[in-house]
Each structure stands twice: as C-alpha cells, then as structure tokens.
Design a protein around this motif. Structure first.
Motif, PDB file in Angstrom:
ATOM      1  N   GLY A  61       0.807  -1.216   0.000  1.00 22.58           N
ATOM      2  CA  GLY A  61       0.000   0.000   0.000  1.00 22.58           C
ATOM      3  C   GLY A  61       0.836   1.260   0.000  1.00 22.58           C
ATOM      4  N   ASN A  83      -4.152  -3.499   0.628  1.00 24.91           N
ATOM      5  CA  ASN A  83      -4.421  -2.276  -0.117  1.00 24.91           C
ATOM      6  C   ASN A  83      -5.895  -1.892  -0.035  1.00 24.91           C
ATOM      7  N   PRO A  84      -6.221  -0.631  -0.337  1.00 21.97           N
ATOM      8  CA  PRO A  84      -7.626  -0.211  -0.320  1.00 21.97           C
ATOM      9  C   PRO A  84      -8.446  -0.963  -1.360  1.00 21.97           C
ATOM     10  N   GLU A 135     -11.346   1.235  -6.539  1.00 22.49           N
ATOM     11  CA  GLU A 135     -12.105   2.481  -6.667  1.00 22.49           C
ATOM     12  C   GLU A 135     -13.481   2.175  -7.272  1.00 22.49           C
ATOM     13  N   ARG A 158      -6.531  -1.464  -5.826  1.00 21.63           N
ATOM     14  CA  ARG A 158      -7.212  -0.163  -5.904  1.00 21.63           C
ATOM     15  C   ARG A 158      -7.407   0.260  -7.358  1.00 21.63           C
TER      16      ARG A 158
END
Length: 504
Positions: free
Chosen positions: A189, A251-252, A255, A412
C-alpha cells in the motif's frame, strides 16, 4: 476472535487458525516492541515500533489510551492477478497511544501466512514524518538472504539473487535456518503520502530506512495511515510466500469507478522495442490477430515512425488488437507535470490508443540524470498516483517502466496492468540465478514486466522460456521476440493458448 491480553504490558493477537502469534510489549520507557511465533517457533524477536513526526516523537514515552480488536473477513475479485477471487482474513489489534497530548495508533494484523502493522496519526492539518524506528530482528543465528543491494540500478534493475550487502532494497527474502522457516519482509500500500523504504542490515536485524533521494521529511496531511509493513511466514518451504495475496489484501478496495469497468483488458502483447520494426504496426497487428493476442506495444519513437496512429488503432480494433504507446516521465514528455500528462493521455485517447507505457521514473525531472532511488521517494509516488488517476479518466491501461516496485496497488487500480522494476529481457546479458529468484522475491510484490521469450538472449532452454511465461505473472504479458521468430518457434501453440490472468 482469537486475541487476548497476556499481562499488563503485553498484547497478543493470533491468526485465524491460531498458528501465528503476534505479541506487542509496552515497556517501562513507554516504547513498543513486537515478537512473532509460528507455532512454537520464534520468528521475530523484539522488533521496534515507532515513528518520528512533527507532531511528536512516537518512539518512547507512549501511554496506552485504549485497545480495540476486530476481525477482517472479506472476499473480492480482480480482473488481474495470480487468482480471480481473493480472500482477506485476519485478526486485528489496534493500540491507541498518547504522548504530550498527541495520539498515535499502531494497527496490527495476524494472518495465517504472516503478519502486518501500520501507524495511524489521527487529527487534522499538516504533518511531517522524518523517520521510523521500525526493525525486523529475525530470530536465527544463521540466515541466508535473497534480494538486491541498495541503491539498485535504473529502478530495481539490479539482478536478484543471494545477497550479503548491508543495505537491501525491498523486498527481502530470508531463510531462518535454525527455525526452518522462510520469511519475506516488505511494504504494502505505497501511495503518495509516504515513501518506499529499503533496509539496513545489522547482523540479523533489518532496520527500515527512508530513500536516499528523499532529502526532506515526508509531508502530508492528517489523518495519516502509513503503508503496511508486512512479513510473510512460510514453514519448511517458500510455498506460502509464493501463494500469498497479502500484498493485495493490505491495499484499499477497488475504486468504485473501476469496480465494474468493462474497458479494463488484460492480455498478451507483442512489442517492437527489442525486436525492432516499429514502423510495421500493421504487420504486428496481423501477427497478434493470428496468435489470438490482445495487444501491441509501440515503444519509444512511435510518434515519428507512425504519424498515422489513428488509422493503425482502427485497423487493430477491427482485428481485436489494441495499441499501447510509450511515454516518458522525465526530460522528454515531462509527464511528471499533471497538465502535460492530461494533454498526452487525452491525445492517446483521441488517437484510439488503449494503453500507456510510462517510463523513467528513476531519472531526474529536467536533466534525465541517473539517481540513487528517486523512484521510491514521495515525489515520484505522487507522480505515479497522478498518472494512474489520469489514465483512469481516459480509459487507458497502464504499464510502468523504470519505476518503483509495486506493492499491491492493482487492487485499488486494476487498470494498472504491470510494472517493470526488474532486470528483464531488455538486458542483453541474462542470468539464471536472477531468473530463478524472481518468482520468490520480485513477483510476490505484484505483476512483473520481464518481457519473456527471446530465442537468443535467454539464459535457458526453450522449455525454460515457456516456464517463465507462466511463472512471471503480469496483467499484460509482453513478449520480446520478433513476430516471424515466434511463428517459427516450437512453442508457438503454447504461446497462443497461455493466459495472462488466472483463476488460481
């Protein structure tokens, strides 16, 4: 939830199966340290935790405010990667601390295949981070290391292999011989509010260090969530390290605008840099169509060689072959500038180009001069993030070269297909030790643009080269060899069939 408090100053979190135990000690100096056991075997012994910022030195004098515990349990899918469905399951412990009225938290996760932690600074306003006290003391007297010395060449293009250097680029693979375990130490990340570190080795201790070209503190805004420091733990062999998806899990989420984007297109690609004949894109496209490949990469100089690119992309579209075009961050296209990047990518979109290969993050902005580790600095991560977001707006796949090592960002941004960060087939001299280290070190961090298959340059046999196509995972697998040579190659039918994405 398998967590507990061992004593007044020890805090314990176990992995979901209970096989891995992470213990944090809060000592009389107000400092934090951690230890990790795999079953009964000690893996890390007394690693330091702490971060130095303009809001306070959070390495000693810390008082515990509260602790909280939670379970991470999610499943998600990605259009790229070593599998299609990812499982993220861990137990999490958060220790919130205070010093001189300022708060800092450490978030720790125990996974069955390793552990991770990050620093969190709450609040609002600007903050600077000058250093960390983070260390990884590996619990073995006899340790073998694999990786590359730091600074590396041209964005992680130093050959990989056994290493005895005092400074090692991320990641580091280590065999703890007495413990009979392998570990991989890395960061996940990595975004524009931080840097990518390397490690200073003192005996059996790896100490986290900021990039050599990061000449000022990291500057960002609160609240801050640092990248995750993580260690993969594999008893007996490297199997768990190779199979792990922890780097994506840390990681996020994808999106929202990319979660169901139908324009994201992994695949296989021909390439005209090593092979030449970049002025014959029609021939390349015909070859790709015959192979069933989805892409051709038009490399440096395509604007001069192909002034009629819109016609080329239309020809390719009719044959289900997309074009990716090359551009440079530093002293040619100046893509470090957001306005120039926007104009360049808008032009690509208008020409019908579907992908952008962006190169030379390792070179100084205006001069193109060689640097130590510029690609790892906050400034370059800001550029990479800006380019990833700009490419999304223009529905472009992205391939990064001369760049920092990935650390799971494709979760992401799944339109980021691959990154070089490796000594690949561009090098005229190939190295088997390096080749055989890639699956256990570089490719653990994410997609690797090695650009396999060159019948003269390769360090191995024809079968060896076909194995590289499978082992070196990338969202768009780019091949180095010229079209006529591939068509005459004994393995051509395999190259027609081999995918670039995998169910497992």
């Amino acid at each position: 939830l398998a967590v507990a408090t061992a004593s007044a100053s020890d805090y314990v979190v176990k992995s979901p199966s209970g096989a891995l135990t992470l213990t944090v000690t809060h000592d009389k100096r107000g400092a934090l340290a951690y230890s990790v056991c795999s079953g009964p075997v000690r893996i890390v012994d007394g690693g330091a935790l702490g971060i130095t910022t303009s809001r306070g030195d959070f390495t000693t004098g810390l008082g515990l405010v509260r602790q909280s515990r939670s379970v991470v349990d999610e499943t998600y899918t990605l259009p790229v990667g070593k599998r299609s469905t990812y499982v993220n399951r861990a137990n999490e412990l958060t220790l919130s601390l205070r010093k001189a009225g300022q708060e800092m938290a450490v978030v720790l996760r125990a996974y069955d295949d390793g552990f991770a932690f990050r620093y969190v600074l709450p609040g609002t306003g600007a903050v600077e981070i000058s250093a960390e006290s983070t260390t990884f003391p590996l619990a073995s007297r006899e340790i073998d290391y694999w990786g590359q010395a730091h600074p590396n060449d041209y964005g992680y293009e130093t050959p990989l292999g056994p290493i005895i250097a005092d400074r090692i680029s991320m990641p580091v693979l280590a065999e703890l011989k007495e413990a009979k375990h392998f570990v991989l130490v890395a960061q996940a990340g990595s975004y524009q509010d931080y840097v990518i570190p390397h490690y200073e080795r003192r005996g059996n201790v790896l100490a986290l260090r900021f990039p050599m070209d990061q000449h000022e503190p990291v500057k960002t805004m609160l609240p801050l969530r640092s990248p995750w420091r993580f260690v993969l733990v594999s008893p007996g062999s490297m199997a768990r390290i190779v199979e792990s998806t922890m780097v994506e899990n840390l990681n996020p989420p994808t999106e929202p605008s990319l979660a169901s984007a139908d324009w994201i297109r992994p695949g296989r690609a021909s390439w005209d840099f090593v092979a030449g004949q970049g002025n014959k894109l029609g021939t390349w496209i015909d070859f790709d169509a015959e192979m069933g490949w989805e892409w051709h990469v038009a490399d440096a100089g395509w604007e001069r060689r192909v002034p009629y690119m819109a016609e080329v992309t239309a020809y390719g579209k009719a044959r289900n072959v997309a074009i990716m075009a090359w551009g440079k961050v530093a002293n040619r296209d100046f893509l470090f500038d957001p306005e120039k990047a926007e104009a360049w990518m808008a032009r690509l979109e208008g020409l019908g180009v579907r992908g952008a290969k962006i190169d030379f993050f390792d070179q100084a902005d205006t001069t193109g001069a060689k640097t130590d580790d510029l690609e790892d600095t906050q400034a370059r991560l800001r550029v990479r993030d800006m380019l990833s977001e700009t490419a999304e707006r223009h529905h472009l796949m992205v391939e990064y070269h001369g760049c920092a090592i990935p650390s799971g960002e494709r979760r992401r941004w799944p339109h980021v297909m691959s990154a070089e960060a490796v000594a690949g087939m561009e090098r005229r001299s190939q190295n088997r030790i390096h080749d055989l280290t890639i699956p256990y070190v570089r490719n653990i961090m994410g997609p690797v643009s090695f650009t396999p298959i060159h019948l003269e340059r390769s360090a191995g046999t024809r079968a060896y080269q076909l194995g590289q196509v499978v082992l070196y995972e990338a969202g768009i697998q780019i091949f180095s060899e010229r079209y006529d040579r591939i068509l005459g190659f004994e393995g051509v039918d395999f190259l027609k069939a081999v995918p670039s994405t995998w169910d497992d």
